[in-house]
Design a protein around this motif. Structure first.
Motif, mmCIF file in Angstrom:
data_model
loop_
_atom_site.group_PDB
_atom_site.id
_atom_site.type_symbol
_atom_site.label_atom_id
_atom_site.label_comp_id
_atom_site.label_asym_id
_atom_site.label_seq_id
_atom_site.Cartn_x
_atom_site.Cartn_y
_atom_site.Cartn_z
ATOM 1 N N LYS A 44 44.152 35.466 36.060
ATOM 2 C CA LYS A 44 42.724 35.126 35.986
ATOM 3 C C LYS A 44 42.412 34.382 34.688
ATOM 4 O O LYS A 44 41.695 33.367 34.695
ATOM 5 C CB LYS A 44 41.881 36.393 36.072
ATOM 6 C CG LYS A 44 40.383 36.134 36.069
ATOM 7 C CD LYS A 44 39.606 37.435 36.176
ATOM 8 C CE LYS A 44 38.105 37.168 36.142
ATOM 9 N NZ LYS A 44 37.319 38.428 36.222
ATOM 10 N N GLU A 61 47.425 40.395 37.106
ATOM 11 C CA GLU A 61 46.208 39.850 37.711
ATOM 12 C C GLU A 61 45.268 39.318 36.638
ATOM 13 O O GLU A 61 44.672 38.249 36.787
ATOM 14 C CB GLU A 61 45.508 40.926 38.557
ATOM 15 C CG GLU A 61 46.256 41.273 39.842
ATOM 16 C CD GLU A 61 45.596 42.413 40.597
ATOM 17 O OE1 GLU A 61 44.707 43.095 40.000
ATOM 18 O OE2 GLU A 61 45.956 42.646 41.762
ATOM 19 N N ARG A 62 45.119 40.086 35.552
ATOM 20 C CA ARG A 62 44.273 39.635 34.439
ATOM 21 C C ARG A 62 44.844 38.366 33.815
ATOM 22 O O ARG A 62 44.108 37.438 33.469
ATOM 23 C CB ARG A 62 44.156 40.734 33.373
ATOM 24 C CG ARG A 62 43.282 41.906 33.758
ATOM 25 C CD ARG A 62 42.936 42.736 32.536
ATOM 26 N NE ARG A 62 44.103 43.166 31.810
ATOM 27 C CZ ARG A 62 44.757 44.303 32.043
ATOM 28 N NH1 ARG A 62 44.344 45.112 33.010
ATOM 29 N NH2 ARG A 62 45.811 44.644 31.320
ATOM 30 N N GLU A 116 51.282 50.156 38.618
ATOM 31 C CA GLU A 116 49.887 49.767 38.856
ATOM 32 C C GLU A 116 49.308 49.039 37.644
ATOM 33 O O GLU A 116 48.594 48.034 37.789
ATOM 34 C CB GLU A 116 49.048 51.004 39.175
ATOM 35 C CG GLU A 116 49.351 51.608 40.551
ATOM 36 C CD GLU A 116 48.587 52.903 40.796
ATOM 37 O OE1 GLU A 116 47.968 53.425 39.817
ATOM 38 O OE2 GLU A 116 48.619 53.402 41.931
ATOM 39 N N LEU A 117 49.619 49.535 36.456
ATOM 40 C CA LEU A 117 49.132 48.888 35.231
ATOM 41 C C LEU A 117 49.726 47.495 35.073
ATOM 42 O O LEU A 117 49.040 46.565 34.624
ATOM 43 C CB LEU A 117 49.480 49.753 34.014
ATOM 44 C CG LEU A 117 48.684 51.048 33.870
ATOM 45 C CD1 LEU A 117 49.233 51.871 32.709
ATOM 46 C CD2 LEU A 117 47.199 50.763 33.655
ATOM 47 N N GLU A 118 50.996 47.335 35.444
ATOM 48 C CA GLU A 118 51.643 46.037 35.335
ATOM 49 C C GLU A 118 51.025 45.037 36.314
ATOM 50 O O GLU A 118 50.813 43.868 35.976
ATOM 51 C CB GLU A 118 53.144 46.175 35.599
ATOM 52 C CG GLU A 118 53.916 44.872 35.566
ATOM 53 C CD GLU A 118 53.928 44.193 34.216
ATOM 54 O OE1 GLU A 118 54.452 43.067 34.116
ATOM 55 O OE2 GLU A 118 53.433 44.783 33.230
ATOM 56 N N ILE A 119 50.726 45.512 37.520
ATOM 57 C CA ILE A 119 50.097 44.637 38.514
ATOM 58 C C ILE A 119 48.730 44.177 38.017
ATOM 59 O O ILE A 119 48.376 42.999 38.122
ATOM 60 C CB ILE A 119 49.958 45.375 39.864
ATOM 61 C CG1 ILE A 119 51.342 45.576 40.487
ATOM 62 C CG2 ILE A 119 49.057 44.592 40.824
ATOM 63 C CD1 ILE A 119 51.343 46.455 41.713
ATOM 64 N N LYS A 120 47.956 45.116 37.456
ATOM 65 C CA LYS A 120 46.637 44.762 36.919
ATOM 66 C C LYS A 120 46.775 43.787 35.744
ATOM 67 O O LYS A 120 45.961 42.873 35.591
ATOM 68 C CB LYS A 120 45.899 46.025 36.475
ATOM 69 C CG LYS A 120 45.454 46.915 37.626
ATOM 70 C CD LYS A 120 44.728 48.147 37.121
ATOM 71 C CE LYS A 120 44.271 49.026 38.286
ATOM 72 N NZ LYS A 120 43.583 50.251 37.812
ATOM 73 N N ARG A 121 47.790 43.997 34.927
ATOM 74 C CA ARG A 121 48.006 43.102 33.777
ATOM 75 C C ARG A 121 48.297 41.681 34.252
ATOM 76 O O ARG A 121 47.755 40.709 33.709
ATOM 77 C CB ARG A 121 49.165 43.609 32.921
ATOM 78 C CG ARG A 121 49.386 42.801 31.644
ATOM 79 C CD ARG A 121 50.715 43.141 31.003
ATOM 80 N NE ARG A 121 51.824 42.667 31.809
ATOM 81 C CZ ARG A 121 52.242 41.405 31.840
ATOM 82 N NH1 ARG A 121 51.636 40.487 31.114
ATOM 83 N NH2 ARG A 121 53.270 41.056 32.585
#
Length: 244
Positions: A175, A171-172, A164-169
């Protein structure tokens, strides 16, 4: 030693005996087996946990970490696996990346925080299960009472958190890249606009004298024409009426 075989992704959860057998097997994996482990399906997420990559306990000392890295890096080094150098190189890079990450105090703390969060989540879920069983008047025994099954549950939850943290990373990162691209495009557009304005101003300055001369000539011709017209246009004579 961490749960080395948790990444096998069996359809059914391994029994405590199977978990022990996996740990024993993983502790003496051959070079080829280690490469297969590090490059197995889903490795891009399994390898997010540096302790899992190195198969070392999160509480291991720096000296133990160094020894483990040396032993594992030798096993998967391309020079030792010349029959499969490309895969060996990828496996070695995974080991090297995990080791360097754990050498960084801040990165190591983040990894430990994820592991602790995974453990706390499982402990919380166990408590909730007990509450529900007590409410239903049933025995409060849960499968996580078995240390090996508890370890397996923590392992699964930890891997989920890392993913989950990797996916958020990512995405950031996407962006940020989009924003940098947009800012760059705006910067280029502003520069081109400024260039056009400078060229227009330069052209305006260079042609100003010509425009002034043209205007003066135009005015001079206008006055000359007006004077000429005045010389030809004489007012009509007025006839005086004769009175009888």
């Amino acid at each position: 030693m961490g749960l080395g075989g948790g990444g096998e992704m069996d359809i059914s959860p391994p029994t405590p005996l199977e978990v022990k057998q996996i740990e024993k097997r993983d502790s003496v994996l051959t070079s080829k087996q280690q490469i297969d482990r590090l490059l197995r399906p889903g490795a891009s997420y399994f390898n997010l946990n540096p302790f899992e990559v190195l198969q070392i306990d999160p509480d291991a000392t720096d000296d133990e970490l160094k020894k483990r890295f040396r032993a594992l890096s030798i096993l998967v080094h391309p020079d030792k696996n010349q029959d499969d150098p490309d895969r060996a190189q990828k496996a070695f890079e995974a080991v090297d990346k995990a080791y360097k990450l754990l050498l960084d105090p801040e990165q190591k703390k983040r990894a430990l925080d994820v592991i602790h969060a995974g453990k706390e989540y499982v402990e919380h879920m166990v408590k909730e299960k007990r509450k529900q069983l007590k409410k239903e008047g049933k025995p409060q025994d849960v499968e996580e009472d078995d240390p090996e099954l508890f370890k397996q549950a923590v392992y699964k939850q930890t891997m989920k958190l890392f993913a989950e943290l990797e996916i958020k990373r990512k995405e950031r990162e996407a962006k940020d890249m989009h924003e940098r691209k947009r800012a760059r495009e705006e910067e280029i557009e502003a520069a081109e606009k400024a260039k056009r304005e400078r060229e227009w101003q330069k052209n305006f300055e260079e042609t100003r004298d010509g425009r002034v001369d043209s205007w003066r000539n135009f005015q001079a011709k206008g006055k000359s024409k007006e004077k000429k017209n005045r010389s030809f246009l004489k007012p009509p004579k007025v006839k005086m009426e004769q009175r009888e």
